[in-house]
Design a protein around this motif. Sequence first.
Motif, short mmCIF file in Angstrom:
data_model
loop_
_atom_site.label_atom_id
_atom_site.label_comp_id
_atom_site.label_asym_id
_atom_site.label_seq_id
_atom_site.Cartn_x
_atom_site.Cartn_y
_atom_site.Cartn_z
N ALA A 1 0.84 -1.19 0.00
CA ALA A 1 0.00 0.00 0.00
C ALA A 1 0.88 1.25 0.00
CB ALA A 1 -0.91 -0.01 1.22
N HIS A 2 0.26 2.39 -0.30
CA HIS A 2 0.98 3.65 -0.26
C HIS A 2 1.37 3.97 1.18
CE1 HIS A 2 1.80 7.96 -0.62
NE2 HIS A 2 1.97 7.74 -1.92
N PRO A 3 2.58 4.50 1.43
CA PRO A 3 3.01 4.76 2.82
C PRO A 3 2.10 5.71 3.57
CG PRO A 3 4.87 4.86 1.29
CD PRO A 3 3.65 4.76 0.45
N ALA A 4 1.39 6.57 2.87
CA ALA A 4 0.54 7.54 3.57
C ALA A 4 -0.75 6.92 4.10
CB ALA A 4 0.20 8.71 2.64
N VAL A 5 -1.15 5.75 3.57
CA VAL A 5 -2.44 5.17 3.95
C VAL A 5 -2.49 4.83 5.43
CG1 VAL A 5 -3.99 3.23 3.57
CG2 VAL A 5 -2.93 4.37 1.62
N PRO A 6 -1.55 4.05 5.99
CA PRO A 6 -1.65 3.74 7.42
C PRO A 6 -1.50 4.97 8.31
CG PRO A 6 0.44 2.95 6.54
CD PRO A 6 -0.40 3.37 5.37
N VAL A 7 -0.72 5.95 7.86
CA VAL A 7 -0.55 7.17 8.66
C VAL A 7 -1.87 7.92 8.77
CG1 VAL A 7 0.65 9.37 8.79
CG2 VAL A 7 1.88 7.35 8.01
N VAL A 8 -2.57 8.06 7.66
CA VAL A 8 -3.86 8.76 7.67
C VAL A 8 -4.88 8.00 8.51
CG1 VAL A 8 -5.77 9.55 6.24
CG2 VAL A 8 -3.42 9.89 5.47
N LEU A 9 -4.96 6.69 8.31
CA LEU A 9 -5.93 5.89 9.07
C LEU A 9 -5.64 5.95 10.56
CD1 LEU A 9 -6.25 2.70 6.81
CD2 LEU A 9 -7.81 4.63 6.98
N ALA A 10 -4.37 5.83 10.94
CA ALA A 10 -4.02 5.89 12.36
C ALA A 10 -4.33 7.26 12.95
CB ALA A 10 -2.54 5.54 12.55
N ALA A 11 -4.06 8.32 12.20
CA ALA A 11 -4.32 9.67 12.70
C ALA A 11 -5.81 9.89 12.95
CB ALA A 11 -3.78 10.70 11.72
N VAL A 12 -6.65 9.45 12.01
CA VAL A 12 -8.09 9.62 12.17
C VAL A 12 -8.60 8.82 13.37
CG1 VAL A 12 -10.33 9.23 11.09
CG2 VAL A 12 -8.43 10.14 9.74
N LEU A 13 -8.16 7.57 13.47
CA LEU A 13 -8.63 6.72 14.56
C LEU A 13 -8.17 7.24 15.91
CD1 LEU A 13 -10.22 4.13 15.10
CD2 LEU A 13 -8.09 2.86 14.90
N LEU A 14 -6.91 7.62 16.03
CA LEU A 14 -6.38 8.11 17.30
C LEU A 14 -7.03 9.44 17.69
CD1 LEU A 14 -2.59 7.24 16.99
CD2 LEU A 14 -4.30 6.13 18.43
N ALA A 15 -7.31 10.29 16.71
CA ALA A 15 -7.96 11.57 17.02
C ALA A 15 -9.36 11.34 17.58
CB ALA A 15 -8.02 12.43 15.76
N ALA A 16 -10.12 10.44 16.98
CA ALA A 16 -11.47 10.16 17.47
C ALA A 16 -11.43 9.54 18.86
CB ALA A 16 -12.20 9.24 16.49
N VAL A 17 -10.53 8.58 19.06
CA VAL A 17 -10.44 7.92 20.36
C VAL A 17 -9.96 8.89 21.43
CG1 VAL A 17 -9.20 6.14 21.66
CG2 VAL A 17 -10.12 5.61 19.40
N GLY A 18 -8.93 9.68 21.12
CA GLY A 18 -8.43 10.64 22.10
C GLY A 18 -9.46 11.68 22.48
#
Length: 616
Positions: free
Chosen positions: A317-334
Amino acid sequence: MRPTAAGSTRVLALAAVLAAVGLLPWLSGRDPALTVLRARSAEQEPTREALDAVRRDLGLDAGPLALLGRWAGGTARGDLGTSWVSGAEVLPSVVSGLQVSLALMGASLAVAVLLACALVAPVLVRGRASGGAFAAMLAAVPEFLLATVALLVCGVWLGWLPTSGWHGPEHMVLPAVALGVPAGGLLGRLVADALPAVLGERWVELWRGAGVSRARIAAAALRRVLPPLVPQSGMVAVGLAGGAVAVETVFAVPGIGRTALGAAKSQDLPLLQGAVLALLVLGLVTGALAALARRRLLGPALRDAGLALPPARPVRAHPAVPVVLAAVLLAAVGWGLLRDPYAVDTTARLAAPSWAYPLGTDGLGRDVLARLGHGAASTVGTAAAVCLLSLLAGLALGFLPGFAAGAADIANALPPVIVGILVAAAAGPGTGGAALAVALISWPPLAAHAAALVQEVRASAFLTAQRAIGASPAWILTRHVLPSVAAPVARHALLRLPGIALALASLGFLGLGAQPPAPEWGLLLDESRAYVERAPWAALAPAVALALLAGLAVSASSLTRPRRTSGAAGRRPVRSPARPAAAGGPCRLPSPAAPGARPGAGPVPAPARKEPAGEA
């Protein structure tokens, strides 16, 4: 692994499962007599005399062994007993539910095959893998999540198809799609990952040079690919049986899975015994048919040759994909962790998303964002504990491949939902029971990986030198074998963490895991089903969170590169292995006498497995 040892263990494991099913009335922590008394007469007082009369009528006072013998004898005669709730014969209810489930599974397999063909066709045309990340994402989406989204979009918003019942072909479409899409993604991913390597083999070049048509080469390549993948394909059908429980519940389909779940919740243990027995037999028959199909595809000349596929090259996958997914998930959880998940505001029931409630509120007026954030700790924390338990079991059983192989076959035939129903019937629903259910069937892939590594390390030249200089077995085990095995298997277990979290969420969705008012993601989906038409955001929030978790796991594992490692005393570098099987997927432990045996059920066998694919 000697055949006698594997066969004995398989028989013992099957006998243990059947004994657990037969002893459900005795293993249950609740009084079956009270359940029957209330079903017969809700107004009758549960006096001691009345309960004793019910126990004598049911034969519960004869003891567990007599109870098991009576159940086994009746089952052998085709008598599954009488329902404690309705008083009707169990066998007709089981047969009726099984017919519905088999029809749904047939339609789901048709959807899966069509999707797999669509994913494989570009590979046959181009000769290289394409769309692998998309197929992996489809395979990672849990059935209950896809069913909820399909019901919401196609049934509620667009009104294209009916959302419940079983009255015609149109009622089969949405459930079949919900079950077939993940299965098709898995099948397509397995075949598409293996085909490019097969198309690069020497015989393909020779056939092309001889003028053989592209269609004939494609057919021969598929025949070359399919035999090693047939066992995995057979287990896809077993996964459909487990996923059908949630899908049948979402769409109110009267199948055998929904029958088992309803019987567990109402403590109708005879009906539960019959339904679970039918699902177990279905899984075992499916596995046997897959093995038979593989033998027929191989033919008599290759049945015992250990046919293997060349190593696959997974699509990254593109390197940016996991970064974006992790950022969205962590922002919502935090953000959710800063809010109160239990505060009830009756004036804001089913409120739409706003600045005060960014994700809206549920049916009691509780903040969905807060419950989503606090539920992440519960869901992922429990999954981490299950992952650790499975790791310890896998490491221990990896040193005993002959003992573990037969039990692994039985564990592969039991989806987490079925085991969760059994555990909930015996110990009651709860987080601990759900964790135990997932742990009971999560260890085979890790044990298979550990067994292959133990076999490799014990056969290495540097250990022979250690023995020659007089090193003790305990020294060799603790200083060389265990460190070489523990680290790769631990990383493998970490890769399986999201899959375990999704399995726990599915049990929570069915009411077999965490109980209200706990903010667990699967439970949030279950609580929001009643008002999904009025407040779809309450269901979409945990659904999107689970999808982000699955996507993050797939994209992150596809980015990491397998590395070559060298062991102590100048050991040779080890080839990167195949991708490990999906969480809960089938794995067979290799024979110590067969260095080429596959430790996992993935498409790429390899004799030396230091790291599961996708690890750094």
